[in-house]
Design an enzyme around this catalytic site. Structure first.
Site, PDB file in Angstrom:
ATOM      1  N   GLN A  20       0.780  -1.242   0.000  1.00 25.76           N
ATOM      2  CA  GLN A  20       0.000   0.000   0.000  1.00 25.76           C
ATOM      3  C   GLN A  20       0.811   1.292   0.000  1.00 25.76           C
ATOM      4  OE1 GLN A  20      -3.403   0.000   2.587  1.00 25.76           O
ATOM      5  NE2 GLN A  20      -3.593   2.214   2.606  1.00 25.76           N
ATOM      6  N   ASN A  35       9.639   0.189  -2.457  1.00 20.21           N
ATOM      7  CA  ASN A  35       9.418   0.079  -1.020  1.00 20.21           C
ATOM      8  C   ASN A  35       9.762  -1.321  -0.515  1.00 20.21           C
ATOM      9  OD1 ASN A  35       7.147  -1.210  -2.146  1.00 20.21           O
ATOM     10  ND2 ASN A  35       5.764  -0.528  -0.528  1.00 20.21           N
ATOM     11  N   PHE A  36      10.856  -1.877  -1.070  1.00 20.62           N
ATOM     12  CA  PHE A  36      11.361  -3.157  -0.588  1.00 20.62           C
ATOM     13  C   PHE A  36      11.970  -2.985   0.798  1.00 20.62           C
ATOM     14  CE2 PHE A  36      11.866  -3.820  -5.272  1.00 20.62           C
ATOM     15  CZ  PHE A  36      11.012  -4.914  -5.397  1.00 20.62           C
ATOM     16  N   GLY A  37      12.360  -4.097   1.401  1.00 19.44           N
ATOM     17  CA  GLY A  37      13.089  -4.031   2.658  1.00 19.44           C
ATOM     18  C   GLY A  37      14.421  -3.331   2.459  1.00 19.44           C
ATOM     19  N   ASP A  79       0.612   3.845   5.901  1.00 15.20           N
ATOM     20  CA  ASP A  79       0.821   3.484   4.498  1.00 15.20           C
ATOM     21  C   ASP A  79       0.492   4.645   3.552  1.00 15.20           C
ATOM     22  OD1 ASP A  79       1.834   0.858   4.503  1.00 15.20           O
ATOM     23  OD2 ASP A  79      -0.128   0.054   4.973  1.00 15.20           O
ATOM     24  N   GLU A 105       2.196  -1.125   8.519  1.00 16.72           N
ATOM     25  CA  GLU A 105       1.306  -0.086   9.018  1.00 16.72           C
ATOM     26  C   GLU A 105       1.294   0.056  10.546  1.00 16.72           C
ATOM     27  OE1 GLU A 105      -1.528   2.805   9.376  1.00 16.72           O
ATOM     28  OE2 GLU A 105      -0.800   2.105   7.444  1.00 16.72           O
ATOM     29  N   ARG A 119      21.136  -5.150  -3.285  1.00 17.94           N
ATOM     30  CA  ARG A 119      21.495  -6.563  -3.451  1.00 17.94           C
ATOM     31  C   ARG A 119      21.137  -7.078  -4.842  1.00 17.94           C
ATOM     32  NH1 ARG A 119      19.548  -6.535   1.884  1.00 17.94           N
ATOM     33  NH2 ARG A 119      17.497  -7.343   1.265  1.00 17.94           N
TER      34      ARG A 119
END
Length: 210
Positions: free
Chosen positions: A16, A94-96, A166, A137, A102
């Site tokens: 989101q 919005n990846f980790g 979010d 969230e 990487r």
């Protein structure tokens, strides 16, 4: 003519916070191309109303976009991504923490491919002890302080009804991207835009308290 007509957005976001950002950019006229892993955005299957089709949750956050499947774990996928980056104005993810690095595409590499690229990242936390932690969230609301402003006097803190962790973060990201696009008109160069969910919630919480 819409404000962002002619602006190409590569949308590597999911769930989101990121999709709410890129959807707003699409409504402003940007050409948003959503890059999904072979498994697809997980929200395609969440809260599904009709069996075998994309959920309402997914469609309400990803309408007005185009979408392609891209396997960033394969060499061919990385080649296609490289060509897409060269022609893009904005990349949003919005990846980790550290995931895009990487994959082989740290900020320095992206700058080499496209000096005009604006690279927007949405993370759970900013710099500091929690920088490498993931967040969703409720975590963002708890760490950002909004839970302290809602709930009942004789009970524990509660998450807000609106998903400010979010979608609130998505709006902050849009603001940063628009500012970066405006600055690029004067400098000719792109830049990094980094938004932390915790800080976005904290800002919204301050507005509520005032």
């Amino acid at each position: 003519m819409k404000a962002l007509e002619g602006v190409r957005i590569l949308d590597m976001t999911h769930v989101q916070s990121g999709p709410s950002c890129t959807q707003l950019l699409a409504w402003l006229g940007a050409d948003v191309v959503k890059l999904e892993a072979p498994t697809g955005d997980i929200t395609r299957q969440q809260l599904r109303d009709v069996p075998g089709v994309d959920s309402l949750y997914f469609t309400m956050l990803n309408c007005n976009k185009r979408s392609i499947t891209l396997n960033m774990k394969s060499e061919r996928g990385k080649q296609i991504f490289t060509e897409l980056v060269k022609d893009a104005d904005v990349l949003v993810e919005n990846f980790g923490p550290g995931a895009v690095d990487r994959m082989g595409f740290p900020w320095e590499r992206l700058q080499e491919l496209n000096p005009r690229l604006i690279y927007a990242s949405i993370k759970g936390f900013g710099t500091g002890r929690y920088a490498r932690f993931k967040a969703y969230e409720v975590i963002a609301q708890a760490m950002g302080g909004s839970m302290s402003t809602t709930g009942f006097e004789d009970g524990p803190p509660l998450a807000t009804g609106a998903q400010i962790g979010d979608s609130g973060t998505g709006i902050h990201a849009v603001s940063g991207i628009l500012a970066a696009l405006y600055q690029r008109e004067r400098t000719g160069r792109g830049q990094r835009v980094q938004v932390a969910m915790q800080h976005a919630v904290l800002n919204l919480c301050r507005v509520k308290l005032r």
